[in-house]
Design a protein around this motif. Structure first.
Motif, PDB file in Angstrom:
ATOM      1  N   GLY A   9     -71.570 -45.405   5.587  1.00 10.52           N
ATOM      2  CA  GLY A   9     -71.362 -44.640   6.824  1.00 10.52           C
ATOM      3  C   GLY A   9     -72.160 -45.262   7.949  1.00 10.52           C
ATOM      4  N   LEU A  10     -71.477 -46.089   8.752  1.00  8.99           N
ATOM      5  CA  LEU A  10     -72.181 -46.849   9.800  1.00  8.99           C
ATOM      6  C   LEU A  10     -71.718 -46.389  11.182  1.00  8.99           C
ATOM      7  CD1 LEU A  10     -71.884 -50.344   8.060  1.00  8.99           C
ATOM      8  CD2 LEU A  10     -73.869 -48.808   8.045  1.00  8.99           C
ATOM      9  N   GLY A  11     -71.778 -45.072  11.406  1.00 11.19           N
ATOM     10  CA  GLY A  11     -71.430 -44.528  12.719  1.00 11.19           C
ATOM     11  C   GLY A  11     -72.625 -44.578  13.650  1.00 11.19           C
ATOM     12  N   ASN A  12     -72.658 -43.669  14.616  1.00 11.42           N
ATOM     13  CA  ASN A  12     -73.731 -43.655  15.623  1.00 11.42           C
ATOM     14  C   ASN A  12     -75.116 -43.603  14.980  1.00 11.42           C
ATOM     15  OD1 ASN A  12     -72.047 -43.712  17.844  1.00 11.42           O
ATOM     16  ND2 ASN A  12     -71.850 -41.487  17.945  1.00 11.42           N
ATOM     17  N   MET A  13     -75.233 -42.881  13.883  1.00 10.10           N
ATOM     18  CA  MET A  13     -76.542 -42.732  13.224  1.00 10.10           C
ATOM     19  C   MET A  13     -76.740 -43.754  12.102  1.00 10.10           C
ATOM     20  SD  MET A  13     -78.055 -40.300  14.819  1.00 10.10           S
ATOM     21  CE  MET A  13     -79.359 -39.644  13.805  1.00 10.10           C
ATOM     22  N   ARG A  33     -65.972 -46.997   6.117  1.00  5.39           N
ATOM     23  CA  ARG A  33     -64.509 -46.869   6.028  1.00  5.39           C
ATOM     24  C   ARG A  33     -63.834 -47.897   6.932  1.00  5.39           C
ATOM     25  NH1 ARG A  33     -62.050 -41.249   8.012  1.00  5.39           N
ATOM     26  NH2 ARG A  33     -63.042 -42.011   9.904  1.00  5.39           N
ATOM     27  N   MET A  65     -74.412 -41.486   5.328  1.00  5.94           N
ATOM     28  CA  MET A  65     -74.520 -40.867   6.652  1.00  5.94           C
ATOM     29  C   MET A  65     -73.114 -40.758   7.244  1.00  5.94           C
ATOM     30  SD  MET A  65     -76.320 -39.279   8.601  1.00  5.94           S
ATOM     31  CE  MET A  65     -77.611 -39.063   9.802  1.00  5.94           C
ATOM     32  N   SER A  67     -69.622 -38.158   8.403  1.00  6.30           N
ATOM     33  CA  SER A  67     -69.512 -37.068   9.384  1.00  6.30           C
ATOM     34  C   SER A  67     -69.805 -35.668   8.861  1.00  6.30           C
ATOM     35  CB  SER A  67     -68.089 -36.998   9.947  1.00  6.30           C
ATOM     36  OG  SER A  67     -67.628 -38.222  10.295  1.00  6.30           O
ATOM     37  N   ALA A  71     -65.987 -35.565   4.252  1.00  5.76           N
ATOM     38  CA  ALA A  71     -66.201 -37.021   4.193  1.00  5.76           C
ATOM     39  C   ALA A  71     -67.211 -37.344   3.087  1.00  5.76           C
ATOM     40  CB  ALA A  71     -66.699 -37.538   5.541  1.00  5.76           C
ATOM     41  N   THR A  97     -75.388 -33.874   8.046  1.00  6.09           N
ATOM     42  CA  THR A  97     -75.586 -32.434   8.209  1.00  6.09           C
ATOM     43  C   THR A  97     -74.423 -31.739   7.515  1.00  6.09           C
ATOM     44  OG1 THR A  97     -76.553 -32.873  10.365  1.00  6.09           O
ATOM     45  CG2 THR A  97     -75.932 -30.588   9.895  1.00  6.09           C
ATOM     46  N   ARG A 125     -81.480 -38.342  17.961  1.00  3.93           N
ATOM     47  CA  ARG A 125     -80.186 -38.881  18.375  1.00  3.93           C
ATOM     48  C   ARG A 125     -80.101 -40.364  18.021  1.00  3.93           C
ATOM     49  NH1 ARG A 125     -77.512 -35.395  22.239  1.00  3.93           N
ATOM     50  NH2 ARG A 125     -76.529 -37.205  23.131  1.00  3.93           N
ATOM     51  N   GLY A 234     -73.697 -39.261  22.367  1.00  9.17           N
ATOM     52  CA  GLY A 234     -74.748 -39.497  21.366  1.00  9.17           C
ATOM     53  C   GLY A 234     -74.434 -38.645  20.151  1.00  9.17           C
ATOM     54  N   PHE A 235     -74.074 -37.392  20.412  1.00 10.70           N
ATOM     55  CA  PHE A 235     -73.660 -36.471  19.350  1.00 10.70           C
ATOM     56  C   PHE A 235     -72.404 -35.765  19.860  1.00 10.70           C
ATOM     57  CE2 PHE A 235     -74.079 -32.322  17.038  1.00 10.70           C
ATOM     58  CZ  PHE A 235     -73.883 -32.838  15.770  1.00 10.70           C
ATOM     59  N   GLN A 236     -71.306 -35.986  19.156  1.00  8.44           N
ATOM     60  CA  GLN A 236     -70.024 -35.487  19.666  1.00  8.44           C
ATOM     61  C   GLN A 236     -69.938 -33.965  19.637  1.00  8.44           C
ATOM     62  OE1 GLN A 236     -66.692 -37.349  17.602  1.00  8.44           O
ATOM     63  NE2 GLN A 236     -67.961 -39.170  17.395  1.00  8.44           N
ATOM     64  N   LYS A 242     -68.692 -28.387  14.341  1.00  7.48           N
ATOM     65  CA  LYS A 242     -68.842 -28.407  12.867  1.00  7.48           C
ATOM     66  C   LYS A 242     -70.150 -27.730  12.463  1.00  7.48           C
ATOM     67  CE  LYS A 242     -70.898 -31.864  11.147  1.00  7.48           C
ATOM     68  NZ  LYS A 242     -72.207 -32.287  10.650  1.00  7.48           N
TER      69      LYS A 242
HETATM   70  N1  LIG Z   1     -75.349 -38.266  16.373  1.00  5.90           N
HETATM   71  C1  LIG Z   1     -76.419 -37.501  16.294  1.00  5.90           C
HETATM   72  O1  LIG Z   1     -77.140 -37.291  17.286  1.00  5.90           O
HETATM   73  C2  LIG Z   1     -76.800 -36.879  14.975  1.00  5.90           C
HETATM   74  C3  LIG Z   1     -78.124 -36.435  14.817  1.00  5.90           C
HETATM   75  C4  LIG Z   1     -78.505 -35.875  13.600  1.00  5.90           C
HETATM   76  C5  LIG Z   1     -77.574 -35.716  12.577  1.00  5.90           C
HETATM   77  N2  LIG Z   1     -76.278 -36.140  12.770  1.00  5.90           N
HETATM   78  C6  LIG Z   1     -75.334 -35.974  11.644  1.00  5.90           C
HETATM   79  O2  LIG Z   1     -75.165 -37.249  11.058  1.00  5.90           O
HETATM   80  C7  LIG Z   1     -73.829 -37.378  10.531  1.00  5.90           C
HETATM   81  C8  LIG Z   1     -73.167 -38.612  11.138  1.00  5.90           C
HETATM   82  O3  LIG Z   1     -73.114 -38.428  12.551  1.00  5.90           O
HETATM   83  P1  LIG Z   1     -72.743 -39.622  13.554  1.00  5.90           P
HETATM   84  O4  LIG Z   1     -73.107 -39.165  14.927  1.00  5.90           O
HETATM   85  O5  LIG Z   1     -73.264 -40.909  13.022  1.00  5.90           O
HETATM   86  O6  LIG Z   1     -71.148 -39.590  13.420  1.00  5.90           O
HETATM   87  P2  LIG Z   1     -70.089 -40.756  13.798  1.00  5.90           P
HETATM   88  O7  LIG Z   1     -70.646 -41.699  14.779  1.00  5.90           O
HETATM   89  O8  LIG Z   1     -68.832 -40.024  14.112  1.00  5.90           O
HETATM   90  O9  LIG Z   1     -69.926 -41.533  12.392  1.00  5.90           O
HETATM   91  C9  LIG Z   1     -69.320 -40.913  11.314  1.00  5.90           C
HETATM   92  C10 LIG Z   1     -69.340 -41.842  10.117  1.00  5.90           C
HETATM   93  O10 LIG Z   1     -68.679 -41.168   9.034  1.00  5.90           O
HETATM   94  C11 LIG Z   1     -67.592 -41.997   8.560  1.00  5.90           C
HETATM   95  N3  LIG Z   1     -66.515 -41.146   8.091  1.00  5.90           N
HETATM   96  C12 LIG Z   1     -65.940 -40.113   8.737  1.00  5.90           C
HETATM   97  N4  LIG Z   1     -64.968 -39.541   7.972  1.00  5.90           N
HETATM   98  C13 LIG Z   1     -64.958 -40.252   6.808  1.00  5.90           C
HETATM   99  C14 LIG Z   1     -64.198 -40.152   5.619  1.00  5.90           C
HETATM  100  N5  LIG Z   1     -63.259 -39.213   5.472  1.00  5.90           N
HETATM  101  N6  LIG Z   1     -64.451 -41.042   4.628  1.00  5.90           N
HETATM  102  C15 LIG Z   1     -65.396 -42.000   4.776  1.00  5.90           C
HETATM  103  N7  LIG Z   1     -66.165 -42.144   5.886  1.00  5.90           N
HETATM  104  C16 LIG Z   1     -65.939 -41.268   6.879  1.00  5.90           C
HETATM  105  C17 LIG Z   1     -67.200 -42.812   9.766  1.00  5.90           C
HETATM  106  O11 LIG Z   1     -66.465 -43.936   9.368  1.00  5.90           O
HETATM  107  P3  LIG Z   1     -65.517 -44.723  10.437  1.00  5.90           P
HETATM  108  O12 LIG Z   1     -66.425 -45.675  11.166  1.00  5.90           O
HETATM  109  O13 LIG Z   1     -64.505 -45.389   9.597  1.00  5.90           O
HETATM  110  O14 LIG Z   1     -64.913 -43.671  11.350  1.00  5.90           O
HETATM  111  C18 LIG Z   1     -68.574 -43.153  10.338  1.00  5.90           C
HETATM  112  O15 LIG Z   1     -69.189 -44.158   9.583  1.00  5.90           O
HETATM  113  C19 LIG Z   1     -73.128 -36.053  10.827  1.00  5.90           C
HETATM  114  O16 LIG Z   1     -73.220 -35.204   9.719  1.00  5.90           O
HETATM  115  C20 LIG Z   1     -73.943 -35.496  12.006  1.00  5.90           C
HETATM  116  O17 LIG Z   1     -73.845 -34.088  12.078  1.00  5.90           O
HETATM  117  C21 LIG Z   1     -75.885 -36.731  13.929  1.00  5.90           C
END
Ligand SMILES: NC(=O)c1ccc[n+]([C@@H]2O[C@H](COP(=O)([O-])OP(=O)(O)OC[C@H]3O[C@@H](n4cnc5c(N)ncnc54)[C@H](OP(=O)(O)O)[C@@H]3O)[C@@H](O)[C@H]2O)c1
Length: 297
Positions: A9-13, A33, A65, A67, A71, A97, A125, A234-236, A242
């Motif tokens: 899981g290589l999204g924003n975090m 993914r 890490m 979504s 996931a 989370t 963030r 930063g956080f959608q 959710k």
């Molecule tokens: N952003 C923040 O400020 C923050 C702070 C604290 C905690 N969090 C929590 O951390 C988690 C990740 O957040 P984020 O901001 O990094 O989200 P994000 O940028 O949307 O990244 C989501 C990640 O999950 C993957 N993913 C989504 N659906 C999937 C599935 N069905 N199968 C496999 N991989 C899947 C995505 O892959 P793809 O690249 O292929 O889409 C991506 O790697 C969430 O639970 C969020 O609530 C976020």
């Protein structure tokens, strides 16, 4: 010697978390993914794995890490899922989370497979993650958490250990996100209030935050709202919705009324219905501006 680690899981975090582990010297395998997001890390020395199972098979500690609950379930137990591939006593550190009940269920599933599950959701963030200054809430078997400490320290400025039951870490994380949701709701209402009276929102923020809270969290989120800096997120907002759902579900199971969480949920839902789910969650202030007849950007 540092443990072999994988990050899924290589999204924003996840991306900055993985980068910090690589820079701290952990032998790192990554999977996402969408493969393209892994390319910068592979260029910096990480190994690529084609599936969660392939990533899991190469590591003693696997960080996920992704979504949300579904996931995470898919990565753990879906096709080419992680669980069947984990070595005996390997540790899955789940940072997403998710619902406390999901943590409890996954911890049991890992136990049946001879692996260990540590819940380690984080506060902070993406820019905080880049600076390795997250705050980790960790729960799981004592020896498993102990083994993970060097890894957790490499990405955080603080670690709170909240017991052996992983669901507790997710409960504390939801409690914190509820406070943040309540703050966003309150800031959004105040900004509509003072803007309609013809006042400068940023000046009011600085006055009130200086006089009452002295909080960098109020300041940063308030400034984003005042400047309309909602993209890139930063956080959608959709992920905030959710989290409001997770808080309400956990509160319902515990028999605890949380009316503020319901209010925040409805305003975030309105934001998503207006097509703003991809914006930063501070864009919920636009729902409140609109309700006050001030229009929205
Ligand atoms: N952003 C923040 O400020 C923050 C702070 C604290 C905690 N969090 C929590 O951390 C988690 C990740 O957040 P984020 O901001 O990094 O989200 P994000 O940028 O949307 O990244 C989501 C990640 O999950 C993957 N993913 C989504 N659906 C999937 C599935 N069905 N199968 C496999 N991989 C899947 C995505 O892959 P793809 O690249 O292929 O889409 C991506 O790697 C969430 O639970 C969020 O609530 C976020």
């Amino acid at each position: 010697m540092l443990e072999r680690v994988a990050v899924i899981g290589l999204g924003n975090m996840g991306l900055p978390i993985a980068r910090n582990l690589l820079r701290a010297g952990f032998p790192l395998t990554v999977h996402n993914r969408t493969k393209a997001k892994a390319e910068p890390l592979v260029a910096e020395g990480a190994a690529w794995a084609e599936s969660p199972a392939a990533a899991g098979a190469r590591a003693r500690i696997v960080v996920t890490m992704v979504s949300d609950d579904s996931a995470l379930d898919g990565v753990v137990s879906g096709e080419h899922g992680l669980l069947g591939a984990l070595e005996r006593d390997a540790i899955h550190v789940a940072m997403s989370t998710v619902e406390p009940a999901t943590a409890r269920r996954l911890a049991d599933a890992h136990h049946r497979h001879g692996a260990r599950y540590v819940a380690a959701p984080v506060f902070g963030r993406p820019e905080t993650a880049e600076q390795a200054k997250l705050w980790v809430i960790a729960a799981g078997a004592g020896d498993a958490v102990e083994t993970c400490l060097p890894l957790l320290k490499a990405l955080s400025r603080g670690i709170s250990r909240v017991g052996e039951d992983p669901s507790r870490a997710n409960l504390v994380k939801l409690a914190g996100n509820f406070l943040l949701l309540a703050m966003l709701e309150a800031l959004g209402e105040v900004f509509a209030f003072v803007e309609k009276a013809g006042m400068n929102r940023l000046e009011v923020l600085e006055t009130l935050n200086g006089a009452l809270f002295a909080s960098p969290v109020y300041q940063a989120n308030g400034e984003r709202m005042c400047r309309g800096a909602f993209s890139p997120a930063g956080f959608q907002l959709a992920l905030g919705l959710k989290d409001a759902r997770l808080v309400l579900r956990a509160a319902d199971q515990l028999g605890v009324p949380m009316p503020l969480a319901g209010l925040a949920h409805d305003h975030l839902l309105t934001g998503v219905a207006r097509g703003q789910g991809h914006l930063d969650w501070t864009a919920v202030a636009e729902v409140l501006r609109d309700a006050a007849g001030l229009g929205s950007r």
